[in-house]
Design a protein around this motif. Sequence first.
Motif, PDB file in Angstrom:
ATOM      1  N   THR A   9       0.843  -1.197   0.000  1.00  0.00           N
ATOM      2  CA  THR A   9       0.000   0.000   0.000  1.00  0.00           C
ATOM      3  C   THR A   9       0.881   1.252   0.000  1.00  0.00           C
ATOM      4  N   ALA A  10       0.294   2.370  -0.382  1.00  0.00           N
ATOM      5  CA  ALA A  10       1.021   3.645  -0.363  1.00  0.00           C
ATOM      6  C   ALA A  10       1.481   3.967   1.059  1.00  0.00           C
ATOM      7  N   GLY A  11       0.640   3.672   2.036  1.00  0.00           N
ATOM      8  CA  GLY A  11       1.007   3.933   3.437  1.00  0.00           C
ATOM      9  C   GLY A  11       2.231   3.158   3.856  1.00  0.00           C
ATOM     10  N   PHE A  12       2.298   1.884   3.473  1.00  0.00           N
ATOM     11  CA  PHE A  12       3.459   1.065   3.803  1.00  0.00           C
ATOM     12  C   PHE A  12       4.710   1.610   3.125  1.00  0.00           C
ATOM     13  N   LEU A  13       4.590   2.001   1.858  1.00  0.00           N
ATOM     14  CA  LEU A  13       5.753   2.515   1.127  1.00  0.00           C
ATOM     15  C   LEU A  13       6.243   3.842   1.698  1.00  0.00           C
ATOM     16  N   VAL A  14       5.316   4.714   2.096  1.00  0.00           N
ATOM     17  CA  VAL A  14       5.707   5.981   2.729  1.00  0.00           C
ATOM     18  C   VAL A  14       6.442   5.686   4.033  1.00  0.00           C
ATOM     19  N   TRP A  15       5.911   4.754   4.807  1.00  0.00           N
ATOM     20  CA  TRP A  15       6.559   4.385   6.064  1.00  0.00           C
ATOM     21  C   TRP A  15       7.954   3.829   5.802  1.00  0.00           C
ATOM     22  N   ARG A  16       8.076   2.916   4.854  1.00  0.00           N
ATOM     23  CA  ARG A  16       9.379   2.308   4.538  1.00  0.00           C
ATOM     24  C   ARG A  16      10.377   3.359   4.075  1.00  0.00           C
ATOM     25  N   LEU A  17       9.933   4.266   3.193  1.00  0.00           N
ATOM     26  CA  LEU A  17      10.835   5.317   2.710  1.00  0.00           C
ATOM     27  C   LEU A  17      11.259   6.228   3.854  1.00  0.00           C
ATOM     28  N   SER A  18      10.318   6.573   4.727  1.00  0.00           N
ATOM     29  CA  SER A  18      10.684   7.446   5.847  1.00  0.00           C
ATOM     30  C   SER A  18      11.669   6.749   6.787  1.00  0.00           C
ATOM     31  N   MET A  19      11.495   5.443   7.013  1.00  0.00           N
ATOM     32  CA  MET A  19      12.421   4.694   7.866  1.00  0.00           C
ATOM     33  C   MET A  19      13.786   4.557   7.195  1.00  0.00           C
ATOM     34  N   LYS A  20      13.787   4.290   5.906  1.00  0.00           N
ATOM     35  CA  LYS A  20      15.052   4.184   5.161  1.00  0.00           C
ATOM     36  C   LYS A  20      15.816   5.508   5.254  1.00  0.00           C
ATOM     37  N   GLY A  33      28.342  13.681  15.717  1.00  0.00           N
ATOM     38  CA  GLY A  33      27.784  13.716  17.063  1.00  0.00           C
ATOM     39  C   GLY A  33      26.301  14.014  17.098  1.00  0.00           C
ATOM     40  N   LEU A  34      25.610  13.768  15.984  1.00  0.00           N
ATOM     41  CA  LEU A  34      24.187  14.091  15.892  1.00  0.00           C
ATOM     42  C   LEU A  34      23.340  12.851  15.644  1.00  0.00           C
ATOM     43  N   THR A  35      22.060  12.993  15.952  1.00  0.00           N
ATOM     44  CA  THR A  35      21.057  12.011  15.563  1.00  0.00           C
ATOM     45  C   THR A  35      20.222  12.613  14.435  1.00  0.00           C
ATOM     46  N   HIS A  36      19.398  11.794  13.813  1.00  0.00           N
ATOM     47  CA  HIS A  36      18.504  12.297  12.763  1.00  0.00           C
ATOM     48  C   HIS A  36      17.616  13.421  13.306  1.00  0.00           C
ATOM     49  N   ALA A  37      17.035  13.212  14.486  1.00  0.00           N
ATOM     50  CA  ALA A  37      16.137  14.228  15.054  1.00  0.00           C
ATOM     51  C   ALA A  37      16.891  15.528  15.343  1.00  0.00           C
ATOM     52  N   GLN A  38      18.106  15.416  15.865  1.00  0.00           N
ATOM     53  CA  GLN A  38      18.890  16.626  16.120  1.00  0.00           C
ATOM     54  C   GLN A  38      19.224  17.327  14.817  1.00  0.00           C
TER      55      GLN A  38
END
Length: 160
Positions: A9-20, A33-38
């Motif tokens: 599904t599009a939702g699964f692909l969006v989730w996978r891309l965001s995690m990748k 010395g950073l994280t993704h969120a920082q």
Amino acid sequence: MSSATESATAGFLVWRLSMKWRVAVDRAVTPLGLTHAQYALLGSLYGMARSGLRPSQRQLADHTGLEPLYVSKLARALETSGLVARTRDPDDPRAMQLSLTEEGHDVTRRAIEVVQGLLDQMLEPLGGQDSPRARQFTREVATLLDAPLDPHTENSEEQS
């Protein structure tokens, strides 16, 4: 397209891309010395400052889509690291304004270069960052980001 994603599904692909993307950025900025969120907070703060803004934590939360409490926690950690300065807003003593320190500017510029390299890699299959397909992809993602999401509406189950 792999066989695992052909029927996804599009939702699964969006989730996978965001995690990748999150994992790749995490790995790329860890040596700084950073994280993704920082990085997301610093990069957004850097861009807003270039536009002449000195955002409050709340404004930065709205800009990034992160929860205000999480932005506050990130900002405190980045202040402890010497990358961000937090000062009281003279117009609202309850609000904290954020700015990059000199070291914060340096680290953020280096992180942006690294992440731009990742973006080049990610968009290469679409013809590169400046290709018509990549520009169309960007417009479509922006359209999705502008669409309201309310988990309490009747159609939310049908949309997943």
